[in-house]
Design a protein around this motif. Structure first.
Motif, PDB file in Angstrom:
ATOM      1  N   ASP A  42      77.776  70.490   1.972  1.00  0.00           N
ATOM      2  CA  ASP A  42      78.540  71.733   2.084  1.00  0.00           C
ATOM      3  C   ASP A  42      78.684  72.339   0.686  1.00  0.00           C
ATOM      4  O   ASP A  42      79.254  71.706  -0.207  1.00  0.00           O
ATOM      5  CB  ASP A  42      79.918  71.413   2.676  1.00  0.00           C
ATOM      6  N   PRO A  43      78.173  73.544   0.468  1.00  0.00           N
ATOM      7  CA  PRO A  43      78.233  74.128  -0.886  1.00  0.00           C
ATOM      8  C   PRO A  43      79.645  74.450  -1.344  1.00  0.00           C
ATOM      9  O   PRO A  43      79.865  74.695  -2.541  1.00  0.00           O
ATOM     10  CB  PRO A  43      77.393  75.411  -0.746  1.00  0.00           C
ATOM     11  N   ASP A  44      80.602  74.452  -0.429  1.00  0.00           N
ATOM     12  CA  ASP A  44      81.978  74.813  -0.783  1.00  0.00           C
ATOM     13  C   ASP A  44      82.868  73.619  -1.107  1.00  0.00           C
ATOM     14  O   ASP A  44      84.071  73.778  -1.324  1.00  0.00           O
ATOM     15  CB  ASP A  44      82.614  75.605   0.366  1.00  0.00           C
ATOM     16  N   ARG A  45      82.278  72.414  -1.140  1.00  0.00           N
ATOM     17  CA  ARG A  45      83.091  71.261  -1.470  1.00  0.00           C
ATOM     18  C   ARG A  45      82.345  70.377  -2.468  1.00  0.00           C
ATOM     19  O   ARG A  45      81.111  70.451  -2.589  1.00  0.00           O
ATOM     20  CB  ARG A  45      83.455  70.462  -0.215  1.00  0.00           C
ATOM     21  N   GLY A  62      83.017  69.157  -9.554  1.00  0.00           N
ATOM     22  CA  GLY A  62      82.067  69.382  -8.472  1.00  0.00           C
ATOM     23  C   GLY A  62      81.480  68.122  -7.888  1.00  0.00           C
ATOM     24  O   GLY A  62      80.633  68.192  -6.992  1.00  0.00           O
TER      25      GLY A  62
END
Length: 276
Positions: free
Chosen positions: A156-159, A186
């Motif tokens: 998931d690019p948002d986590r 990140g």
């Protein structure tokens, strides 16, 4: 060499070894049935030894002319490991991966088997008996978990990336420096449990990547093929494929997709000071 019958019969051999030699001893071990091999973090139990003996008999019977490279056999005679460089088909066996968890009565252990020839992984089986999970992978044939197609997907690019790493007790100073690259914004890094189950978690998309600093084939062969056939990838810190016979630049990573592999390798290389 790898047909449906061999895959099914190997799966049955794993289930039988676990049912007869491992699970009856789970949460039932006596003190004298647990021994330190190379310190308190490296344990062997009677279940490890009996299960490896069981699998050695059953697997070589399934494929005449094959040999076994098992964790306990190599501990007793390191020359056994050289079979990975030989011409025969080789069964790579970790009878109880996650022995510390097994000794503590936890469910986080598995039995790992991979079949290789000429350094190429052909098939693998990851069996977590206490969790009733059986993952099977075939070279260019995909991966299954309890009979269902397994796909790793992409993070998931948002986590933050979820990464399981080698425990510091099993790393050199140089490897520790490299792994420190994962202690960054990140990335959520944590010490790994059973290597086999961490690879399964990557293949299931529950963990985004692993980063390991040791190369024993029995810990990694089954999982590397499982992740690859689920759609993921792997690389050593030198940007090379992992060689099951050894001699790899360490640490190395396996991840849900190739982009994540590259990201982890970049972080490891930057922290270690290696040139690009």
């Amino acid at each position: 060499m790898i047909d449906d019958a061999l895959v099914a019969n190997t799966e049955e051999a794993l289930r039988k070894a676990a049912a007869e030699e491992i699970m009856p001893r789970w949460r039932q071990l006596a003190a004298h049935e647990v021994v330190e091999k190379n310190g308190p973090h490296d344990l062997v139990t009677i279940a490890d030894r009996r299960a490896e003996e069981h699998l050695t008999r059953s697997l070589t019977a399934l494929l005449p002319g094959s040999v076994v490279v098992g964790e306990e056999a190599v501990h007793d005679d390191p020359v056994v490991y050289e079979a990975l460089r030989g011409p025969q088909p080789v069964w790579i066996v970790d009878p109880v991966d996650g022995t510390r968890q097994f000794v503590r009565g936890e469910t986080g252990f598995s039995t790992l088997v991979a079949l290789a020839r000429h350094g190429e992984l052909l098939a693998s089986w990851t069996y977590a008996a206490a969790q009733d999970l059986m993952a099977v992978a075939r070279h260019r044939g995909g991966a299954l978990l309890n009979g269902e197609v397994l796909r790793s997907g992409s993070p998931d690019p948002d986590r933050p990336l979820r990464v399981a790493t080698s425990h510091p007790d099993f790393t050199t100073e140089a490897q520790q420096r490299a792994l420190l690259g994962l202690r960054t914004e990140g990335v959520e890094a944590r010490p790994c449990g059973s290597a086999g189950l961490e690879y399964l978690a990557v293949a299931r998309g529950l963990v985004d990547a692993v980063a390991f600093s040791w190369e024993n084939a029995w810990d990694h062969a089954a999982g590397l093929l499982l992740v690859a056939e689920a759609g993921g990838g792997s690389s050593t810190i030198a940007g090379e494929p992992f060689r099951i016979a050894g001699g790899n630049a360490l640490p190395f990573t396996a991840a849900r997709d190739d982009a994540t592999v590259r990201r982890i390798v970049d972080l490891l290389r930057t922290s270690s000071g290696a040139e690009r």
